[in-house]
Design an enzyme around this catalytic site. Structure first.
Site, PDB file in Angstrom:
ATOM      1  N   CYS A   1      -8.148   6.432  10.251  1.00 28.55           N
ATOM      2  CA  CYS A   1      -8.580   5.214   9.527  1.00 28.55           C
ATOM      3  C   CYS A   1      -7.710   4.020   9.891  1.00 28.55           C
ATOM      4  CB  CYS A   1      -8.588   5.407   8.019  1.00 28.55           C
ATOM      5  SG  CYS A   1      -9.700   6.668   7.463  1.00 28.55           S
TER       6      CYS A   1
ATOM      7  N   LYS B   1      -2.098  12.231  -2.958  1.00 30.78           N
ATOM      8  CA  LYS B   1      -1.118  12.273  -1.866  1.00 30.78           C
ATOM      9  C   LYS B   1       0.277  12.576  -2.392  1.00 30.78           C
ATOM     10  CE  LYS B   1      -3.821   9.176   0.984  1.00 30.78           C
ATOM     11  NZ  LYS B   1      -4.329   9.853   2.163  1.00 30.78           N
TER      12      LYS B   1
ATOM     13  N   ASP C   1       0.881  -1.157   0.000  1.00 29.87           N
ATOM     14  CA  ASP C   1       0.000   0.000   0.000  1.00 29.87           C
ATOM     15  C   ASP C   1       0.928   1.219   0.000  1.00 29.87           C
ATOM     16  OD1 ASP C   1      -1.323   2.259   0.793  1.00 29.87           O
ATOM     17  OD2 ASP C   1      -2.455   1.304   2.401  1.00 29.87           O
TER      18      ASP C   1
HETATM   19  N1  PMP Z   1      -3.485   3.589   2.761  1.00 31.92           N
HETATM   20  C1  PMP Z   1      -2.860   4.551   3.434  1.00 31.92           C
HETATM   21  C2  PMP Z   1      -1.599   4.232   4.184  1.00 31.92           C
HETATM   22  C3  PMP Z   1      -3.392   5.846   3.420  1.00 31.92           C
HETATM   23  O1  PMP Z   1      -2.756   6.829   4.072  1.00 31.92           O
HETATM   24  C4  PMP Z   1      -4.566   6.117   2.687  1.00 31.92           C
HETATM   25  C5  PMP Z   1      -5.194   7.505   2.677  1.00 31.92           C
HETATM   26  N2  PMP Z   1      -5.238   8.100   3.931  1.00 31.92           N
HETATM   27  C6  PMP Z   1      -5.152   5.072   1.985  1.00 31.92           C
HETATM   28  C7  PMP Z   1      -4.594   3.819   2.046  1.00 31.92           C
HETATM   29  C8  PMP Z   1      -6.382   5.285   1.146  1.00 31.92           C
HETATM   30  O2  PMP Z   1      -6.086   6.153   0.101  1.00 31.92           O
HETATM   31  P1  PMP Z   1      -7.257   6.745  -0.807  1.00 31.92           P
HETATM   32  O3  PMP Z   1      -8.305   7.251   0.137  1.00 31.92           O
HETATM   33  O4  PMP Z   1      -6.599   7.838  -1.588  1.00 31.92           O
HETATM   34  O5  PMP Z   1      -7.759   5.634  -1.664  1.00 31.92           O
END
Ligand code: PMP
Length: 406
Positions: free
Chosen positions: A364, A226, A200
């Site tokens: 999250c 990001k 990821d």
């Molecule tokens: N994995 C990690 C480590 C994240 O920081 C994030 C976003 N906070 C995500 C997955 C999900 O990314 P996205 O919402 O852009 O799909």
């Protein structure tokens, strides 16, 4: 401030604004980074001058749009050092890329009694798709434990592999604590056990170069927003040998080769995984974000972020009653902290009133917060466009929170 940093800051229109009458100090870069004008302009220009559907029309604008869209794919492939642009699939972002693999790889290769490994450091996006797949397939989810300092327990990982392990999914960099995981070692261990690895990379692409061939990962998921690009686009790098064996993720136009009512044959890579009209404008924006990062250069990014991390860690840890959560030896420019007897939401709101944008909550990563015995943290995540002066303002605002509560 030095002049190069002034110049870089002036590339980002949003950083010029005030928040509550004070210059905005934006420290929520792990949630999303700001966009340089050249990314915003590229999207604007596409809609003004070239908007057209790709891969279909013979007309001039459709060909322009196709060239720009495929050009963005080529840029992503070379940014990640993929061996071919057929290994780059555009998605809405990291979440969709992980869902694609969980769904498609899971469909083909995960069966009753099989096992999937994730880690205790994961974002919900790299837990829930695997957990739900395991429910569906009657498979088992295994979890690499994490130490109190935010480092993964790699010795414990050794004992998680067995003949039933089908895939390992772990983040490159933790969004909640900033830990940079030892992904090369994890990949080596997994491959010794015949297990493919998904990284990821949501937090992985903005802090330094990523070379998927050198790392050896089988899949790498990422989000453009990001890494100074637009929202709504991102991608999946996948090794061709896996993508070839995986069934389509969604069905519809673009991903087909021949359709009859009796049967359908699917398009070649990467189109097999891109059903429907793609997000052309934002793919172009992603390509321009890559140009921007390459223009600044990783040396500057790394030097600036390392300086901010060291300065911020020293200043924040010196405030009485404040504890930094996540003290791994290898960290990206993310500082999570808690304040004695003060709820992070209260602290975050007061800090915000002082023009400083930080993130508060569980980021999250609820299982990680449970493991650490906390409900959430205050998180300041730094970009190369941040300054020591902004960190001083963060520190002042944290001290102010303490004074108000004392
Ligand atoms: N994995 C990690 C480590 C994240 O920081 C994030 C976003 N906070 C995500 C997955 C999900 O990314 P996205 O919402 O852009 O799909």
């Amino acid at each position: 401030m030095n002049t190069l940093l002034d110049k870089i800051r002036s590339d980002f229109p949003i950083l010029q604004q005030e928040s509550f009458g004070k210059p905005l100090a934006y420290f929520d870069n792990a949630a999303t980074t700001q966009k340089p004008a050249m990314v915003i302009d590229a999207i604007d220009q596409y809609y003004r001058e070239a908007n057209s559907n790709v891969h279909r029309g013979v007309h001039r604008m459709s060909q322009m749009a196709t060239r720009a869209y495929e050009g963005a794919r080529t840029k992503v492939a070379s940014f990640l050092n993929a061996s071919s642009s057929a290994e780059i699939i555009f998605t809405r972002g990291t979440t969709e890329a992980i869902n694609l693999v969980a769904s498609s790889f899971g469909e083909a290769f995960i069966h009753e009694g099989d096992e999937v490994i994730v880690s205790a450091l994961e974002h919900h996006s790299n837990i829930v798709p695997w957990q739900q797949l395991c429910f569906k397939k009657k498979a088992v989810l295994r979890v690499i434990p994490v130490f109190d300092n935010g480092e993964l327990d790699i010795d414990a990982l050794k004992s998680l592999f067995n003949s039933k392990t089908r895939i390992l999914a772990v983040n490159h960099i933790s969004n909640a604590l900033g830990t940079i995981n030892p992904v090369r070692e994890i990949i080596r261990m997994a491959h010794e056990n015949g297990v493919p690895v998904l990284l990821d990379g949501a937090q992985g692409l903005s802090h330094g170069p990523v070379d998927v061939q050198e790392m050896g990962c089988d899949f790498y998921a990422f989000s453009a927003h990001k890494m100074y690009g637009p929202m709504g686009i991102g991608g999946l790098y996948g090794k061709k040998e896996w993508l070839d064996k995986m069934p389509p993720y969604q069905y519809g136009g673009e991903m087909i080769s021949k359709v009859t009512f009796e049967n359908t044959t699917f398009n070649e890579l990467p189109y097999k995984f891109e059903a429907g009209t793609p997000n052309v404008a934002d793919a172009i924006g992603l390509g321009v974000a890559i140009d921007y990062l390459q223009g600044i250069g990783w040396d500057f990014v790394r030097q600036q972020e390392a300086d901010l991390l060291a300065y911020g860690t020293e200043k924040i840890s010196a405030i009485p009653g404040v504890r930094i959560i996540g003290t791994a030896a290898q960290k990206a420019s993310i500082i999570s902290f808690v304040m004695d007897k003060i709820h992070f939401y209260d602290a975050g709101s007061i800090i915000d009133q002082m023009g400083v944008a930080v993130r508060t909550g569980n980021h999250c990563t609820q299982p990680l917060m449970d493991r650490l015995g906390i409900l959430g943290t205050i998180r300041a995540s730094f970009s190369f466009y941040n300054t020591r002066e902004e960190i001083d303002r963060l520190v002042e605002s944290v001290v102010k929170v303490k004074e108000l509560f004392d």
